[in-house]
Scaffold this active site. Structure first.
Site, PDB file in Angstrom:
ATOM      1  N   SER A 231      -4.098   6.599  13.465  1.00 39.41           N
ATOM      2  CA  SER A 231      -3.642   6.703  14.858  1.00 39.41           C
ATOM      3  C   SER A 231      -4.846   6.846  15.797  1.00 39.41           C
ATOM      4  O   SER A 231      -5.965   7.115  15.354  1.00 39.41           O
ATOM      5  CB  SER A 231      -2.724   7.918  15.003  1.00 39.41           C
ATOM      6  OG  SER A 231      -3.505   9.096  14.851  1.00 39.41           O
ATOM      7  N   ASN A 232      -4.586   6.679  17.095  1.00 41.83           N
ATOM      8  CA  ASN A 232      -5.684   6.800  18.074  1.00 41.83           C
ATOM      9  C   ASN A 232      -6.394   8.142  17.975  1.00 41.83           C
ATOM     10  O   ASN A 232      -7.623   8.221  18.075  1.00 41.83           O
ATOM     11  CB  ASN A 232      -5.131   6.622  19.496  1.00 41.83           C
ATOM     12  CG  ASN A 232      -5.137   5.160  19.905  1.00 41.83           C
ATOM     13  OD1 ASN A 232      -5.339   4.278  19.067  1.00 41.83           O
ATOM     14  ND2 ASN A 232      -4.916   4.914  21.184  1.00 41.83           N
ATOM     15  N   GLU A 233      -5.611   9.207  17.760  1.00 45.86           N
ATOM     16  CA  GLU A 233      -6.226  10.541  17.692  1.00 45.86           C
ATOM     17  C   GLU A 233      -7.155  10.623  16.477  1.00 45.86           C
ATOM     18  O   GLU A 233      -8.255  11.169  16.555  1.00 45.86           O
ATOM     19  CB  GLU A 233      -5.143  11.630  17.597  1.00 45.86           C
ATOM     20  CG  GLU A 233      -4.329  11.815  18.876  1.00 45.86           C
ATOM     21  CD  GLU A 233      -3.299  10.703  19.102  1.00 45.86           C
ATOM     22  OE1 GLU A 233      -2.999   9.948  18.158  1.00 45.86           O
ATOM     23  OE2 GLU A 233      -2.809  10.580  20.241  1.00 45.86           O
TER      24      GLU A 233
ATOM     25  N   SER B 137       4.563  -1.242   4.072  1.00 46.70           N
ATOM     26  CA  SER B 137       4.690  -2.615   4.575  1.00 46.70           C
ATOM     27  C   SER B 137       4.788  -3.592   3.417  1.00 46.70           C
ATOM     28  O   SER B 137       4.080  -3.463   2.422  1.00 46.70           O
ATOM     29  CB  SER B 137       3.468  -2.990   5.425  1.00 46.70           C
ATOM     30  OG  SER B 137       3.382  -2.159   6.543  1.00 46.70           O
TER      31      SER B 137
ATOM     32  N   GLU C 297      -9.884  -1.259   5.699  1.00 45.43           N
ATOM     33  CA  GLU C 297      -8.811  -1.435   6.691  1.00 45.43           C
ATOM     34  C   GLU C 297      -9.392  -1.374   8.106  1.00 45.43           C
ATOM     35  O   GLU C 297      -8.930  -2.051   9.003  1.00 45.43           O
ATOM     36  CB  GLU C 297      -7.762  -0.329   6.495  1.00 45.43           C
ATOM     37  CG  GLU C 297      -6.462  -0.578   7.214  1.00 45.43           C
ATOM     38  CD  GLU C 297      -5.339   0.334   6.712  1.00 45.43           C
ATOM     39  OE1 GLU C 297      -5.635   1.406   6.168  1.00 45.43           O
ATOM     40  OE2 GLU C 297      -4.164  -0.040   6.889  1.00 45.43           O
TER      41      GLU C 297
ATOM     42  N   GLN D 278       0.840  -1.205   0.000  1.00 44.81           N
ATOM     43  CA  GLN D 278       0.000   0.000   0.000  1.00 44.81           C
ATOM     44  C   GLN D 278       0.872   1.251   0.000  1.00 44.81           C
ATOM     45  O   GLN D 278       1.537   1.541   0.990  1.00 44.81           O
ATOM     46  CB  GLN D 278      -0.873  -0.012   1.268  1.00 44.81           C
ATOM     47  CG  GLN D 278      -1.767   1.197   1.437  1.00 44.81           C
ATOM     48  CD  GLN D 278      -2.570   1.129   2.740  1.00 44.81           C
ATOM     49  OE1 GLN D 278      -2.132   0.509   3.715  1.00 44.81           O
ATOM     50  NE2 GLN D 278      -3.718   1.769   2.773  1.00 44.81           N
ATOM     51  N   GLY D 279       0.856   2.000  -1.103  1.00 47.07           N
ATOM     52  CA  GLY D 279       1.670   3.213  -1.206  1.00 47.07           C
ATOM     53  C   GLY D 279       0.846   4.458  -0.936  1.00 47.07           C
ATOM     54  O   GLY D 279       0.502   5.188  -1.869  1.00 47.07           O
ATOM     55  N   TYR D 280       0.544   4.698   0.321  1.00 45.81           N
ATOM     56  CA  TYR D 280      -0.212   5.895   0.714  1.00 45.81           C
ATOM     57  C   TYR D 280       0.723   6.920   1.372  1.00 45.81           C
ATOM     58  O   TYR D 280       0.912   8.009   0.879  1.00 45.81           O
ATOM     59  CB  TYR D 280      -1.305   5.527   1.737  1.00 45.81           C
ATOM     60  CG  TYR D 280      -2.620   5.053   1.190  1.00 45.81           C
ATOM     61  CD1 TYR D 280      -2.721   4.488  -0.069  1.00 45.81           C
ATOM     62  CD2 TYR D 280      -3.784   5.149   1.954  1.00 45.81           C
ATOM     63  CE1 TYR D 280      -3.936   4.040  -0.548  1.00 45.81           C
ATOM     64  CE2 TYR D 280      -5.002   4.709   1.490  1.00 45.81           C
ATOM     65  CZ  TYR D 280      -5.072   4.147   0.233  1.00 45.81           C
ATOM     66  OH  TYR D 280      -6.277   3.707  -0.219  1.00 45.81           O
ATOM     67  N   SER D 281       1.289   6.529   2.544  1.00 45.03           N
ATOM     68  CA  SER D 281       1.999   7.498   3.387  1.00 45.03           C
ATOM     69  C   SER D 281       3.249   8.036   2.707  1.00 45.03           C
ATOM     70  O   SER D 281       3.946   7.322   1.975  1.00 45.03           O
ATOM     71  CB  SER D 281       2.421   6.847   4.709  1.00 45.03           C
ATOM     72  OG  SER D 281       1.304   6.336   5.370  1.00 45.03           O
TER      73      SER D 281
HETATM   74  C1  FAD Z   1       3.823  -0.724  11.446  1.00 49.24           C
HETATM   75  C2  FAD Z   1       3.348   0.287  10.460  1.00 49.24           C
HETATM   76  C3  FAD Z   1       2.995  -0.130   9.179  1.00 49.24           C
HETATM   77  C4  FAD Z   1       2.572   0.816   8.237  1.00 49.24           C
HETATM   78  N1  FAD Z   1       2.283   0.375   6.973  1.00 49.24           N
HETATM   79  C5  FAD Z   1       1.936   1.295   6.024  1.00 49.24           C
HETATM   80  C6  FAD Z   1       1.725   0.876   4.673  1.00 49.24           C
HETATM   81  O1  FAD Z   1       1.823  -0.295   4.340  1.00 49.24           O
HETATM   82  N2  FAD Z   1       1.439   1.824   3.753  1.00 49.24           N
HETATM   83  C7  FAD Z   1       1.312   3.144   4.070  1.00 49.24           C
HETATM   84  O2  FAD Z   1       1.013   3.939   3.186  1.00 49.24           O
HETATM   85  N3  FAD Z   1       1.506   3.573   5.341  1.00 49.24           N
HETATM   86  C8  FAD Z   1       1.824   2.674   6.324  1.00 49.24           C
HETATM   87  N4  FAD Z   1       2.055   3.082   7.614  1.00 49.24           N
HETATM   88  C9  FAD Z   1       1.991   4.515   7.921  1.00 49.24           C
HETATM   89  C10 FAD Z   1       0.787   4.923   8.757  1.00 49.24           C
HETATM   90  O3  FAD Z   1      -0.372   4.920   7.969  1.00 49.24           O
HETATM   91  C11 FAD Z   1       1.089   6.312   9.329  1.00 49.24           C
HETATM   92  O4  FAD Z   1       2.176   6.182  10.228  1.00 49.24           O
HETATM   93  C12 FAD Z   1      -0.093   6.908  10.055  1.00 49.24           C
HETATM   94  O5  FAD Z   1      -1.128   7.231   9.150  1.00 49.24           O
HETATM   95  C13 FAD Z   1       0.304   8.206  10.820  1.00 49.24           C
HETATM   96  O6  FAD Z   1       0.934   9.088   9.962  1.00 49.24           O
HETATM   97  P1  FAD Z   1       2.369   9.721  10.352  1.00 49.24           P
HETATM   98  O7  FAD Z   1       3.266   8.609  10.770  1.00 49.24           O
HETATM   99  O8  FAD Z   1       2.780  10.575   9.217  1.00 49.24           O
HETATM  100  O9  FAD Z   1       2.097  10.599  11.635  1.00 49.24           O
HETATM  101  P2  FAD Z   1       1.434  12.051  11.664  1.00 49.24           P
HETATM  102  O10 FAD Z   1       0.231  12.060  10.788  1.00 49.24           O
HETATM  103  O11 FAD Z   1       2.500  13.052  11.399  1.00 49.24           O
HETATM  104  O12 FAD Z   1       0.963  12.146  13.161  1.00 49.24           O
HETATM  105  C14 FAD Z   1       1.848  12.478  14.233  1.00 49.24           C
HETATM  106  C15 FAD Z   1       1.010  12.619  15.506  1.00 49.24           C
HETATM  107  O13 FAD Z   1       0.064  13.673  15.357  1.00 49.24           O
HETATM  108  C16 FAD Z   1      -1.263  13.221  15.589  1.00 49.24           C
HETATM  109  N5  FAD Z   1      -2.206  13.869  14.685  1.00 49.24           N
HETATM  110  C17 FAD Z   1      -2.071  14.050  13.344  1.00 49.24           C
HETATM  111  N6  FAD Z   1      -3.157  14.671  12.844  1.00 49.24           N
HETATM  112  C18 FAD Z   1      -4.017  14.879  13.869  1.00 49.24           C
HETATM  113  C19 FAD Z   1      -5.308  15.471  14.000  1.00 49.24           C
HETATM  114  N7  FAD Z   1      -5.958  15.950  12.918  1.00 49.24           N
HETATM  115  N8  FAD Z   1      -5.903  15.517  15.229  1.00 49.24           N
HETATM  116  C20 FAD Z   1      -5.244  15.007  16.319  1.00 49.24           C
HETATM  117  N9  FAD Z   1      -4.006  14.444  16.263  1.00 49.24           N
HETATM  118  C21 FAD Z   1      -3.398  14.376  15.070  1.00 49.24           C
HETATM  119  C22 FAD Z   1      -1.212  11.705  15.283  1.00 49.24           C
HETATM  120  O14 FAD Z   1      -2.232  10.996  15.946  1.00 49.24           O
HETATM  121  C23 FAD Z   1       0.183  11.351  15.808  1.00 49.24           C
HETATM  122  O15 FAD Z   1       0.136  11.158  17.195  1.00 49.24           O
HETATM  123  C24 FAD Z   1       2.470   2.184   8.587  1.00 49.24           C
HETATM  124  C25 FAD Z   1       2.807   2.583   9.890  1.00 49.24           C
HETATM  125  C26 FAD Z   1       3.252   1.664  10.809  1.00 49.24           C
HETATM  126  C27 FAD Z   1       3.608   2.145  12.185  1.00 49.24           C
END
Ligand code: FAD
Length: 394
Positions: free
Chosen positions: A372-374, A166, A249, A131-134
């Site tokens: 994330s939880n938030e 992943s 998901e 999955q190429g999202y992030s």
């Molecule tokens: C084990 C693992 C596997 C993963 N696999 C994939 C994958 O296969 N493909 C893919 O594309 N991605 C993948 N991800 C990425 C995952 O989707 C992102 O880590 C996740 O969406 C959070 O984005 P970020 O890491 O950029 O954190 P950020 O979005 O930068 O968030 C940082 C902090 O800010 C908080 N935050 C952000 N926005 C808000 C808001 N609006 N209100 C309140 N709080 C907020 C978040 O909750 C977090 O605590 C994976 C991540 C992990 C840990």
């Protein structure tokens, strides 16, 4: 609320259990209990072979419609399958991204041609997807995706960087959210492309994690190419399709985790009884709380199943990810506290961790991935409770 599975469901359970007992043997015996969180790099080739074995016997994609190679299994049967799979110690599934994310997306949004071309490979376990999202600046704020794609002759040409992908290292294809109209507002102008990984324009750099494994990678696209018709939904409509994938998901696939969690908790309880920490009043309370949380998860899964209409989940399902992820992360911490000083000692040098150490470290990510939880709290507030939308920058 229906607290028991029907006789028909229990017969299905027996069928699954019998098949797993007969097949997790011989060359596959070594896979029992392997490849789970924090152990993703284990026996990858063997797990891919297992995926194909499951596919040949009709045990992949069981919730998909028959016309697409599934079994039309009900939600209850899907949960039962996951429960029995966990009970048998079935290995981490190599094909889970294709089965739970891309496949359902193609069934909902793909063209008949895309369905004919890509679904059989997922069902048979021949084709693995990532999955190429992030991206570095697009996680929770996914609409900020900056990877670009432009049409050149009859191909999309893709430039940009994804991160945390992943299974990128082992995948044949990636579904990539790209910006195809840079002039359009943020949520528009995105497209959902299907991109082959084996080509000169794609580079995968694994990211070692604190568990010592590298289940995800940075993925670089530098003039990567894919045919023009490998876009799911109309070009520019990728945000709608990408959100469809996110709903899958958050959907049914996690309802059956209870048994896996129960096995982990039982191991922690065993250690607590053995090393005497079960006599500590505070520890006893935490252990009891963990057990209560697990029971709540089970009853909530049953409640959701009895309220579901077909594959459509009730609003209560929206709490599932937040609840299990928080519970599981706390379980990892509880495991370390039950072990006490022993929790600091690995299995072997240089960095071979015990199963509980892997559990502790990997569960730190449970409350981050798949929203994330938030973000889960925002979704519950807005979509389940109908609260005003979170204020966003203009
Ligand atoms: C084990 C693992 C596997 C993963 N696999 C994939 C994958 O296969 N493909 C893919 O594309 N991605 C993948 N991800 C990425 C995952 O989707 C992102 O880590 C996740 O969406 C959070 O984005 P970020 O890491 O950029 O954190 P950020 O979005 O930068 O968030 C940082 C902090 O800010 C908080 N935050 C952000 N926005 C808000 C808001 N609006 N209100 C309140 N709080 C907020 C978040 O909750 C977090 O605590 C994976 C991540 C992990 C840990």
């Amino acid at each position: 609320m229906q607290l028991r599975f029907s006789a028909e469901d229990e017969a299905f359970r027996q069928e699954v259990a019998d098949w797993l007992a007969e097949n997790l043997r011989g060359e596959f015996a070594q896979l029992v209990g392997r490849g789970g969180p924090g152990d993703e790099n284990a026996l990858v080739d063997e797990r891919i072979a297992w995926e194909r074995h499951l596919g040949a016997a009709g045990w992949t994609c069981i919730g998909w419609p028959r016309e697409h190679g599934g079994r039309d299994a009900t939600l209850a049967q899907q949960v039962i399958f996951h429960e029995e799979y966990a009970r048998a110690g079935g290995p981490g599934r190599a094909g889970h991204i294709g089965e739970t994310l891309l496949g359902p997306t193609l069934i909902a949004f793909g063209s008949p041609e895309q369905q004919r071309r890509f679904l059989p490979g997922i069902v048979s376990g021949e084709t693995l997807w990532c999955q190429g999202y992030s991206e570095p600046n697009a996680g929770s704020d996914l609409a900020n995706v900056q990877t670009r794609a432009r049409l050149e002759d009859s191909e999309w040409v893709i430039d940009g960087q994804k991160v945390w992908t992943s299974w990128a290292e082992w995948s044949d294809w990636c579904f990539v959210l790209c910006r195809t109209d840079p002039e359009a507002p943020k949520h528009r102008g995105l497209s959902y492309l299907l991109v082959p990984m084996e080509q000169p324009g794609v580079e995968v750099r694994p990211i070692p994690q604190i568990t010592g494994t590298a289940e995800f990678s940075e993925t670089f696209f530098d003039g990567a190419r894919t045919p023009a018709d490998n876009v799911v939904g109309p070009p520019g409509d990728g945000w709608r399709v990408a959100n469809g994938t996110l709903a899958f998901e958050r959907g049914a696939s996690t309802l059956g985790q209870n048994l896996l969690f129960r096995t982990e908790l039982e191991e922690i309880l065993r250690i607590a009884r053995q090393n005497g920490r079960a006599s500590d009043p505070v520890m006893r309370q935490r252990l009891a709380d963990a057990w209560i949380g697990l029971e709540i998860m089970r009853y909530n899964a049953l409640r959701i199943l009895s309220q579901a209409r077909g594959a459509e989940l009730p609003p209560a399902a929206m709490i599932t990810k937040l609840y299990w992820a928080t519970w599981h992360r706390n379980l990892g911490k509880l495991a370390m506290d039950v072990l006490g000083p022993e929790s600091m000692i690995g299995d072997a040098l240089p960095y071979q961790l015990t199963a509980l150490q892997r559990l502790f470290l990997f569960t730190r990510s449970d409350t981050i991935y798949a929203g994330s939880n938030e973000i889960q709290r925002n979704l519950i507030a807005e979509r389940a409770l109908g609260m005003p939308r979170e204020p966003r920058p203009a």
